[in-house]
Scaffold this motif. Structure first.
Motif, short mmCIF file in Angstrom:
data_model
loop_
_atom_site.label_atom_id
_atom_site.label_comp_id
_atom_site.label_asym_id
_atom_site.label_seq_id
_atom_site.Cartn_x
_atom_site.Cartn_y
_atom_site.Cartn_z
N GLN A 1 0.83 -1.20 0.00
CA GLN A 1 0.00 0.00 0.00
C GLN A 1 0.87 1.26 0.00
N ASP A 2 1.97 1.24 0.75
CA ASP A 2 2.90 2.37 0.75
C ASP A 2 3.46 2.61 -0.65
N ALA A 3 3.91 1.53 -1.28
CA ALA A 3 4.50 1.64 -2.62
C ALA A 3 3.47 2.12 -3.64
N GLN A 4 2.24 1.64 -3.49
CA GLN A 4 1.17 2.06 -4.40
C GLN A 4 0.86 3.54 -4.23
N ARG A 5 0.79 4.00 -2.98
CA ARG A 5 0.54 5.43 -2.73
C ARG A 5 1.66 6.29 -3.31
N PHE A 6 2.89 5.82 -3.15
CA PHE A 6 4.02 6.56 -3.69
C PHE A 6 3.94 6.62 -5.21
N SER A 7 3.67 5.48 -5.84
CA SER A 7 3.58 5.43 -7.30
C SER A 7 2.50 6.37 -7.82
N GLU A 8 1.36 6.38 -7.15
CA GLU A 8 0.25 7.25 -7.57
C GLU A 8 0.53 8.71 -7.27
N GLY A 9 1.32 8.96 -6.20
CA GLY A 9 1.55 10.33 -5.76
C GLY A 9 2.64 11.07 -6.50
N ILE A 10 3.42 10.37 -7.33
CA ILE A 10 4.53 11.03 -8.03
C ILE A 10 4.34 11.01 -9.54
N THR A 11 3.11 10.83 -9.97
CA THR A 11 2.83 10.72 -11.41
C THR A 11 3.41 11.89 -12.20
N ASP A 12 3.27 13.10 -11.66
CA ASP A 12 3.74 14.29 -12.38
C ASP A 12 5.04 14.85 -11.81
N ALA A 13 5.67 14.11 -10.92
CA ALA A 13 6.88 14.62 -10.27
C ALA A 13 8.05 14.68 -11.25
N LYS A 14 8.76 15.78 -11.21
CA LYS A 14 9.98 15.93 -12.01
C LYS A 14 11.23 15.82 -11.14
N ARG A 15 11.04 16.04 -9.82
CA ARG A 15 12.17 16.02 -8.90
C ARG A 15 11.81 15.17 -7.68
N LEU A 16 12.77 14.38 -7.24
CA LEU A 16 12.58 13.54 -6.06
C LEU A 16 13.77 13.71 -5.13
N LEU A 17 13.47 13.88 -3.85
CA LEU A 17 14.52 13.90 -2.83
C LEU A 17 14.42 12.61 -2.03
N VAL A 18 15.51 11.88 -1.96
CA VAL A 18 15.59 10.66 -1.15
C VAL A 18 16.41 10.98 0.09
#
Length: 403
Positions: free
Chosen positions: A128-145
């Motif tokens: 569920q965490d991975a699914q939320r992440f996948s759905e939540g970054i659809t339009d993301a151009k930048r990611l901070l890890v």
């Protein structure tokens, strides 16, 4: 009476099937707190994140549990263990046991700073965490890890390959510092950097900044502001020991066990990520790996069925980052003698660790023969011609000293 297993990850599921394989005939209950049928965890930080329609990769189909008469209960978070009466309670329902197995796993460490609850800030433990992440970054151009351990780097690599600009911050001085040698850390960092991933080491995130309730950046203690569309927090994990502590088990950075998975209470066992097992030198270690989950599950099943315990293998691990496959075997040491074997053309790399003339561990990147060589040497306690290990002109089979 029966066996009750708390936890439906790799360890919990495998101990149930191992018990049946070892002819245990009494009821087996597997209590999982998620709604999905037990699934594989490694894809969550890799392929699941970038799939168009993410689906869990089940460990076994529903029919397999029925065929083996394993009673799987989902969405079954345990509220209480009654040791005096040998019962486990889930939403008021009681499960009686002869043997209780804790396979409660570990949970991601949380980042408790200003802004950590904003939309767009994620951590990954479940499907569920991975699914939320996948759905939540659809339009993301930048990611901070935040965090440059294995999970953080796997996520960074997966999103980098999808064209996302990725920056990784790490409080320590190098990536994978808890388990990897400086040599491997530096090499892996160079691979990520060449693919466009940025790093900030010795960098602590002071606050997360948002606009209209959604993350927009993170400010480091140095004052630097890193703008981002999403953040993944990957700063390690903590073993789930609450239930163990409630019943008085010995806990110290994990549920303390002997080599046979026994805890300080005679009919209670701990396996997988939640357990911290004794080593031969009286030290203890908590291993987070699929191999350890499966191995401790089988040892536990052998113990309960009073069969000969399987011989423990040398611990091994793996990680996929970018197009590269990392495989490690053994426990590394800062005090070891480290020798490098590097094939520049193939971008394959290995670090061999020696102590007192013996091969202690090996870390490899896209060098499967080096990994298999190291496993063979350590399993059979063979002697190695250390002076030739680094030479690509010498085949691995010729590195073994004839007996």
């Amino acid at each position: 009476m029966s066996v009750v297993i708390i936890g439906a990850g790799h360890a919990g599921v495998n101990v149930a099937f191992s018990l049946r394989k070892r002819k245990y005939s009494k009821p087996i209950y597997v209590l999982g707190d998620e709604r999905e049928i037990p699934y594989s965890r490694p894809p969550l930080s890799k392929s699941t994140l970038i799939a168009e329609l993410p689906k869990p990769e089940f460990l076994y189909g529903e029919e397999a549990y029925k065929d083996k008469d394993i009673l799987l209960h989902l969405d079954a978070a345990v509220s209480k263990i009654d040791l005096e009466n040998n019962k486990v309670f889930v939403k008021g329902e009681a499960f009686s046991f002869d043997h209780l197995i804790l396979a409660t796993g570990a949970a991601p460490r949380t980042l408790n700073i200003c802004g950590s609850k904003l939309d767009g800030v994620f951590s990954i433990k479940t499907f569920q965490d991975a699914q939320r992440f996948s759905e939540g970054i659809t339009d993301a151009k930048r990611l901070l890890v935040i965090g440059a351990g294995y999970v953080g780097l796997e996520v960074a690599a997966a999103l980098n390959r999808e064209g996302v600009n990725v920056c990784v911050t790490e409080a320590g001085e190098r990536c994978m510092a808890r388990t990897a040698s400086p040599e491997l850390s530096n090499y892996v960092e160079s691979l990520h950097t060449k693919n466009g991933i940025e790093f900030r080491f010795s960098a602590q995130v002071d606050e997360i900044i948002g606009e209209n309730g959604h993350v927009s950046g993170a400010r480091l203690k140095s004052g630097e502001l890193i703008q981002t569309d999403a953040i993944i927090v990957a700063i390690g994990s903590e073993p789930n020991t609450d239930l163990a502590e409630d019943i008085g088990l010995e806990v110290d950075r994990g549920i303390l066990t002997k080599n046979d998975t026994c805890t300080s209470i005679s009919n209670v066992y701990a396996i997988g990520d939640c357990a911290r097992a004794a080593l031969d030198d009286n030290a203890a270690i908590r291993l987070e790996s699929i191999h350890n989950a499966i191995e401790t599950a089988d040892i536990c099943a052998a113990n309960i069925t009073q069969q000969e315990l399987p011989i423990k293998e040398t611990p091994w691990f793996w990680s996929d980052q970018l197009p590269y496959n990392l495989k490690m075997v053994g426990i590394t040491s800062d005090k070891s003698e480290r020798l490098i074997r590097y094939d520049m053309d193939k971008k394959s790399y290995a670090v061999f660790h020696f102590a007192d003339g013996k091969l202690l561990a090996a870390e490899t990147v896209d060098m499967p023969r080096a990994y298999m060589f190291a496993r063979k040497v350590m399993r059979s306690e063979l002697s190695v011609k250390r002076e030739l290990v680094s030479s690509l002109d010498v085949d691995f089979k010729d590195l073994i000293v004839a007996s």
